[in-house]
Design an enzyme around this catalytic site. Structure first.
Site, mmCIF file in Angstrom:
data_model
loop_
_atom_site.group_PDB
_atom_site.id
_atom_site.type_symbol
_atom_site.label_atom_id
_atom_site.label_comp_id
_atom_site.label_asym_id
_atom_site.label_seq_id
_atom_site.Cartn_x
_atom_site.Cartn_y
_atom_site.Cartn_z
ATOM 1 N N ARG A 223 0.845 -1.192 0.000
ATOM 2 C CA ARG A 223 0.000 0.000 0.000
ATOM 3 C C ARG A 223 0.879 1.239 0.000
ATOM 4 N NH1 ARG A 223 -0.803 2.024 5.649
ATOM 5 N NH2 ARG A 223 -2.516 3.269 4.882
ATOM 6 N N ASN A 225 1.353 5.189 1.415
ATOM 7 C CA ASN A 225 0.929 6.136 2.429
ATOM 8 C C ASN A 225 1.688 7.425 2.130
ATOM 9 O OD1 ASN A 225 -0.400 7.078 4.631
ATOM 10 N ND2 ASN A 225 0.904 6.034 6.138
ATOM 11 N N LYS A 317 -1.061 14.771 9.962
ATOM 12 C CA LYS A 317 0.104 14.705 9.099
ATOM 13 C C LYS A 317 1.078 15.855 9.374
ATOM 14 C CE LYS A 317 -2.068 11.867 5.559
ATOM 15 N NZ LYS A 317 -1.287 10.628 5.584
#
Ligand code: FES
Lengths: 346, 321
Positions: A223, A225, A317
């Site tokens: 995946r 990110n 983030k």
């Protein structure tokens, strides 16, 4: 043929750059003009030539510089690499995986020769030529995990699987986005995910754990990110927050293009054969805004993604401080035209 | 993601009768390469083309994980079973090309253990063949207690005795020898992990006694040799694929779904891994849950079923597949 390895730094004078070919192969993570948190897992199979997925373990022009940066981090803080005693076998598994994949993908740079348990490993970019006995730790200068991950780009978490859960019992973590192996070591999947917001519903995590504990040998998954980092720092660890945290306050309209970097992690998940453990290689790719804007589609799309990001996510983030400056700067690159579907540049 | 496991093309390189009930099969890769490395306790799923029908049975790998030039499995003939073991015994000969899955380990050693205490019953010995080989190579501390009906049915008992001598204890039913379980479990050093593989009755007995004697559940590991049980035929509607199918007496629900051309996920085909879990959309009748995966509450709710081992009796059943 072969890769031309760059001489560059990820600290102090920050000379890290991507070559034009490397800008084009950057794993841009947004396939549409908005970002939604999702468990976006897919089979980790070989992708198009010239992309970061051309080989299952990617080696690129930053290899030598990244390995030098890792050595500096480890010299300052040896706890970035830890392996609980029962994980040595998994370390050998990882050594085999990385030696196999690197020599398969880049035969001009790496060679693995096996004669039963006697293995010879040649790593030309780092000037290494070692012969050792597979399975005998005393024949290597470090434990097997540390030995090979000092020669492989990206972070590595090795997980033990037992009682239907995964346990972070070994790892080499020097290029992380604000988490700490020393804090997470020995924790299980739920414990080390405890701080993630928005994905609160336990359901997502139970499904993800179920998926991961069922990862099969010969069938890795992956995946992407992403986050953002000010200055091309690989090591943005909590231990070093005092160094990189304040960088966030230094973004100005004048230096956005040079300072702000999109940081993409390609995480893959592999079942290890002897130990039955799981390894997550977490490979970090950095690109500064000035490089990103050479692909107009990416710049337009990133503007829309960052502008529309929910506040909680922007916070998580760590973008909150410089988001307005960044969005303002990106908006000038967005002529409002449509972006084509898919990740790739136009 | 695609379902099932990655496949390996193999050829049967040897077939060796071991005793009246058990036969050993050796597989090599058709392309002559090494087989994938595995860990002690792993199984492979063997595909059998039996006339028009495909049978998929899991068998533990019993060779040493250090030698991947071939895989070996041992199959106990079950004359009243669903036919997979009979097919292996009757039809599989050296030279036959077969397809098997990559190894999957659902009965892994806990490498933190200071000592591994293993209890095997009958054909339940097979995963321990690989685990003891793995541990012996690393100088690991283990002790294996093995019960079998008679000495002549003590599959590999002689091999194990020869390899590991006093680390192996044998018990023969016909001589009324029985594991002194309570004494054994209460005299182990701290840090011991317990592994049991054999008939369900034995597993339950060992797990119950271990729990009663205070063993933490995470130190007790078990592998069921649960083959799907036959039962009355029943009909199922698969809502997603829009098919209505019949499950025969000797067929598992999972096999019937596969035969209908749907490709559902699986790993163990024995009701323990959780991979085949399927939602029940509606039902009128009663479930025969044979799995070890779902909780009691799940079983009672009637909302989920594990098609690899569980069955149904009643008027109608609709599944989300
Ligand atoms: S396939 Fe493992 S529980 Fe059904």
């Amino acid at each position: 043929m072969g890769i031309t390895f760059r001489k560059e730094t990820f600290r102090d004078d920050f000379t890290f750059r991507n070559s034009p070919e490397h800008i084009r192969r950057f794993p841009f993570p947004f396939h549409e003009d908005a970002y939604m948190y999702a468990v976006n897992i897919e089979p980790h199979v070989v992708g198009p030539k010239g992309s970061v997925l051309e080989n299952l373990i990617d080696v690129d022009e930053h290899y030598v510089a990244e390995m030098q940066d890792r050595a500096l981090v480890l010299a300052e803080d040896p706890l970035r690499c830890q392996s609980l005693p029962h994980m040595t076998l998994a370390g050998w598994d990882l050594l085999e995986l990385l030696m196999e994949q690197q020599s398969l993908g880049y035969p001009e740079h790496f060679t693995l020769t096996r004669d039963g348990d006697r293995w010879r490993w040649i790593n030309r970019p780092l000037g290494i030529d070692d012969t050792f006995t597979f399975g005998d730790t005393s024949t290597l200068p470090y434990g097997p995990m540390e030995y090979i991950t000092r020669q492989s780009q990206g972070d590595f978490c090795i997980l033990d699987q037992r009682d239907g859960n995964l346990w972070m019992d070994a790892g080499m973590v020097t290029t992380q986005a604000d988490w700490s192996l020393d804090f997470d070591i020995g924790m299980n999947f739920f414990e080390w995910h405890a701080p993630v917001p928005l994905a609160h519903e336990k359901g997502i995590f139970i499904r993800a754990l179920k998926f991961l504990t069922n990862i099969q040998q010969g069938k890795p998954a992956r995946r992407l990110n992403w986050t953002m980092t000010v200055n091309p720092r690989l090591d943005t660890s909590p231990e070093n927050y005092h160094k990189w945290g304040p960088d966030r306050a230094t973004v100005t309209p004048e230096n956005v293009g040079d300072k702000v970097h999109l940081r993409v992690e390609l995480q893959s998940f592999w079942r290890l054969p002897r130990s039955n453990g799981i390894v997550f290689p977490i490979r970090c790719y950095l690109i500064k805004m000035d490089e990103l804007l050479t692909q107009p589609k990416w710049a337009r799309r990133l503007h829309r993604v960052i502008r529309d990001l929910p506040d909680e996510l922007a916070n998580y983030k760590g973008l909150t401080r410089y988001r307005p400056t960044l969005v303002e700067w990106l908006s000038k690159l967005d002529d409002g035209s449509a972006t084509s579907p898919g990740f790739g540049p136009d | 993601m695609s379902t099932g496991t990655t496949k390996l093309d193999v050829v049967v390189s040897d077939v060796v009768p071991v005793n009246d009930l058990v036969t050993r099969f050796h597989f090599r890769r058709r392309d002559g390469e090494l087989l994938p490395t595995f860990s002690g306790g792993a199984h492979v799923v063997v595909e059998m083309r039996d006339g028009g029908r495909t049978r998929l049975n899991p068998y533990s790998l019993m060779g040493s994980p250090l030698d991947t030039s071939e895989y070996t499995i041992s199959v106990r003939r079950d004359d009243v079973g669903r036919g997979g073991s009979l097919f292996m015994h009757r039809n599989v000969r050296p030279g036959l090309e077969m397809v098997i899955s990559y190894p999957v380990n659902l009965f892994s050693l806990d490498l933190r253990a200071k000592k591994h205490l293993m209890l095997a019953g009958g054909i339940g010995i097979t995963p321990f063949m690989a685990q003891t080989a793995q541990l012996a190579a690393e100088g690991g501390n283990f002790e294996l207690h093995y019960t079998c009906r008679t000495a002549s049915l003590g599959t590999y008992a002689d091999v194990l005795r020869e390899r590991y001598d006093r680390r192996i204890r044998l018990y023969h039913d016909d001589r009324e020898e029985r594991i002194e379980l309570d004494r054994l479990l209460s005299t182990q050093p701290l840090g011991t992990h317990l592994y049991v593989c054999g008939p369900a009755g034995m597993i339950n007995w060992v797990r119950d006694r271990a729990a009663a004697l205070g063993w933490p559940p995470e130190t007790v590991h078990f592998e069921h040799f649960a083959a799907p049980q036959p039962g009355l035929p029943f009909d199922v509607t698969l809502a997603v694929s829009g098919k209505t199918i019949r499950v025969d007496e000797q067929q598992s629900l999972l096999e019937a779904i596969e035969a209908a051309g749907v490709d559902p996920p699986y790993l163990c085909r024995g009701g323990v891994c959780g991979q085949c879990e399927t939602n029940v959309i509606s039902h009128d009748g009663k479930f025969i849950h044979n799995d070890h995966w779902l909780s009691e509450e799940d079983h009672r709710s009637g909302c989920k079923i594990m098609p690899c081992v569980s069955r149904f009796e009643g008027k109608s059943l609709v599944l989300e597949r």
